[in-house]
Design a protein around this motif. Structure first.
Motif, short mmCIF file in Angstrom:
data_model
loop_
_atom_site.label_atom_id
_atom_site.label_comp_id
_atom_site.label_asym_id
_atom_site.label_seq_id
_atom_site.Cartn_x
_atom_site.Cartn_y
_atom_site.Cartn_z
N TYR A 28 -39.07 3.15 41.11
CA TYR A 28 -38.31 3.14 41.98
C TYR A 28 -38.50 1.51 42.53
CZ TYR A 28 -35.42 7.06 43.18
OH TYR A 28 -34.74 8.01 43.15
N ALA A 67 -37.44 6.66 36.77
CA ALA A 67 -37.09 6.29 38.35
C ALA A 67 -36.62 4.81 38.41
CB ALA A 67 -38.47 6.26 38.90
N GLY A 71 -33.65 3.99 40.53
CA GLY A 71 -33.75 2.94 41.54
C GLY A 71 -32.71 1.99 41.53
N THR A 74 -29.57 1.39 43.75
CA THR A 74 -29.84 1.12 45.05
C THR A 74 -29.37 -0.06 45.61
OG1 THR A 74 -31.89 2.66 45.35
CG2 THR A 74 -31.58 0.85 47.33
N MET A 372 -38.29 12.91 40.84
CA MET A 372 -37.28 11.66 41.09
C MET A 372 -36.29 12.06 42.30
SD MET A 372 -35.09 9.69 38.41
CE MET A 372 -34.21 11.08 38.09
N GLY A 376 -36.23 10.34 45.92
CA GLY A 376 -34.99 9.68 46.27
C GLY A 376 -34.17 10.08 47.43
#
Length: 492
Positions: A28, A67, A71, A74, A372, A376
């Motif tokens: 992430y 991940a 990620g 985002t 995940m 998340g």
């Protein structure tokens, strides 16, 4: 059955689960920060796994890879700066949604679509590894060229209102992709005597420069213009609705399912990878839009289309790796070194020689999908708070991450200079209506397209009629012609 239970027990050991969780957290971080790519993170993480057991090592690396894909959405949604090249297409609808005050809803769709695509592709890996891998073996140079042409036709779908400018942007990307050593003769091309250009322009530098750094330049210009005019500097509308309704889920689900299938196909075919898979999924789903859909203006379907495909690529790319020893993506290629580090040679014999390990990896991948989802979901609130930060705080930090992430790729200053230069080029392109996204599509496809084209010319002895002996290629070429005809008809 006994072997499967033993492998599952290995995957559910405390050390293996902790390895998965650690990989998810690291992934992430890598995904959120611009410039820190999955391959770079995996390259650094592989030596760390030396002291781990084989199942814990592979579980850790799988967690990092999964991940980082999730990620990357985002930054794409909140800052219009994708942490991963494959998340670039998420900016089309993700950032407009954030501007409209729907950042949390966009993040939820991105997360759920990512987990769904990843989980379904993992199940496909478990059930259909050998049969689907046999199909991948049939993809020779001629077939790969046809796939590339098919992908390139969808540049038009992402070129905005001007087909001409979209094509120019794509061709410009193809042109810059030819910089470096000739793949056949190793003759330097357009390197101007610079050794740093022998390997071509780094993909991370191009992606970060054209997307993240360009966006920061645009945001800086906007900020100063707003200050000069005395206008409000609010970047996002207030979030009035953070929930996903049942109607939203039912509306997005067909797109997510279709995108997952496209991602699985991109993973099975060696060389395509998550970036092409995500762009191709977005283009196809955009062309299949229904009345009322607003792709490119802030539609949850657009976020689901890219994220489901992106995350479905990795598990699918392990299908040819496990069955025939041929990695289907860069991340899968790096995982080969991790297997070999622990005395395992990927290929057809791995199911006979290490069945317990393979079953353990399957279970670890499923565990990673659920971890995940949990990580998340817990981080959504924290991520959404980034919309409240002022630009004067965000811009310096994003530029810092762009520079650091690009520098770490080669540990030299050249990628940073390339990133800054392409950022300036991207700023000019955006100002005059040329799409940086279509540029990146051409840039990503370029090297593989050139190599496959040269190999195809040799295979067919420079005769177009020989293509008739390659039915898979004929199917993709026919689809390309249909796509061009459909595009021209819609523009008319």
């Amino acid at each position: 059955m006994e072997t499967f239970l033993q492998g599952a027990a290995d995957a559910l050991q405390f050390s293996s689960v902790i390895a998965v969780i650690g990989g998810i957290f690291l992934g992430y971080v890598v995904g959120v920060l611009p410039g820190l790519s999955r391959p770079a993170a995996l390259s650094v993480a592989v030596p760390i796994t030396y002291a781990m057991s084989p199942i814990a090592a592979i579980a850790f690396l799988v967690g990092v890879t999964k991940a980082s894909a999730a990620g990357g959405a985002t930054g794409a949604i909140l800052l219009n700066t994708p942490g991963e090249p494959s998340s670039a297409a998420t900016t089309f609808d993700g950032h407009p949604l954030a501007k409209k005050g729907e950042a949390t809803r966009a993040l939820k769709v991105a997360l759920y679509a990512s987990v769904f695509g990843d989980l379904v592709a993992t199940v496909v890996l478990i059930l259909l590894a050998a049969p689907l891998a046999s199909f991948a073996l049939k993809m020779g140079p001629v077939e790969m060229v046809s796939v590339m042409i098919f992908a390139l036709t969808f540049i038009a779908a992402l070129s905005g209102s001007s087909l001409t400018r979209g094509v120019i942007s794509g061709v410009f990307g193809l042109f810059l992709a030819t910089i470096g050593l000739d793949p056949e003769s190793a003759t330097p091309r357009m390197t101007f005597g610079m050794i740093e250009l022998f390997d071509g322009i780094p993909l991370i530098a191009a992606t970060v420069g054209m997307l993240a750094f360009t966006e920061m330049m645009v945001q800086t210009q906007t900020m100063f213009a707003q200050r000069k005019s005395g206008a409000s500097a609010t970047r996002f509308a207030p979030e009035t609705n953070k929930r996903l309704s049942r109607a939203d889920i039912f509306r997005v689900f067909p797109v997510t399912l279709r995108a997952t299938g496209i991602g699985i196909g991109a993973g099975i075919l060696p060389g395509l990878g998550p970036t092409i898979g995500a762009f191709l999924s977005y283009a196809i789903n955009k062309r299949m839009a229904k009345p009322g859909d607003c792709y490119g203006e802030g539609d949850l379907k657009g976020v689901a289309a890219t994220e489901a495909a992106d995350n479905a690529v990795l598990p699918a790319s392990l299908i040819p790796l496990f069955a025939i020893g041929l990695p289907g993506s860069v991340s899968a290629a790096i995982l080969v070194s991790a297997f070999m580090l622990h005395g395992v040679q990927p290929g057809p014999l791995v199911f006979e020689q290490h069945p317990r390990l393979i079953y353990g990896i399957y279970v670890s991948m499923i565990v990673a999908s659920f971890v995940m989802l949990i990580v998340g979901r817990l981080g959504l609130t924290l991520f959404a708070k980034a919309t409240r930060l002022p630009l004067i705080v965000i811009i310096p930090f994003v530029i810092l991450f762009c520079v650091v992430g690009t520098y770490l790729q080669r540990d030299t200053i050249f990628p940073v200079l390339a990133m800054l230069t392409l950022g300036g080029v991207g700023f000019v392109m955006q100002r005059y209506g040329y799409s940086v996204i279509t540029f990146l599509i051409g840039f990503v496809i370029g090297p593989l397209f050139e190599l496959s084209l040269r190999q195809a010319l040799i295979v067919t002895n420079h005769s177009i009629s020989q293509i008739a002996q390659h039915p898979i290629a004929m199917v993709f070429l026919a689809a390309s012609v249909f796509a061009v005809f459909f595009f021209i008809k819609r523009k008319a």
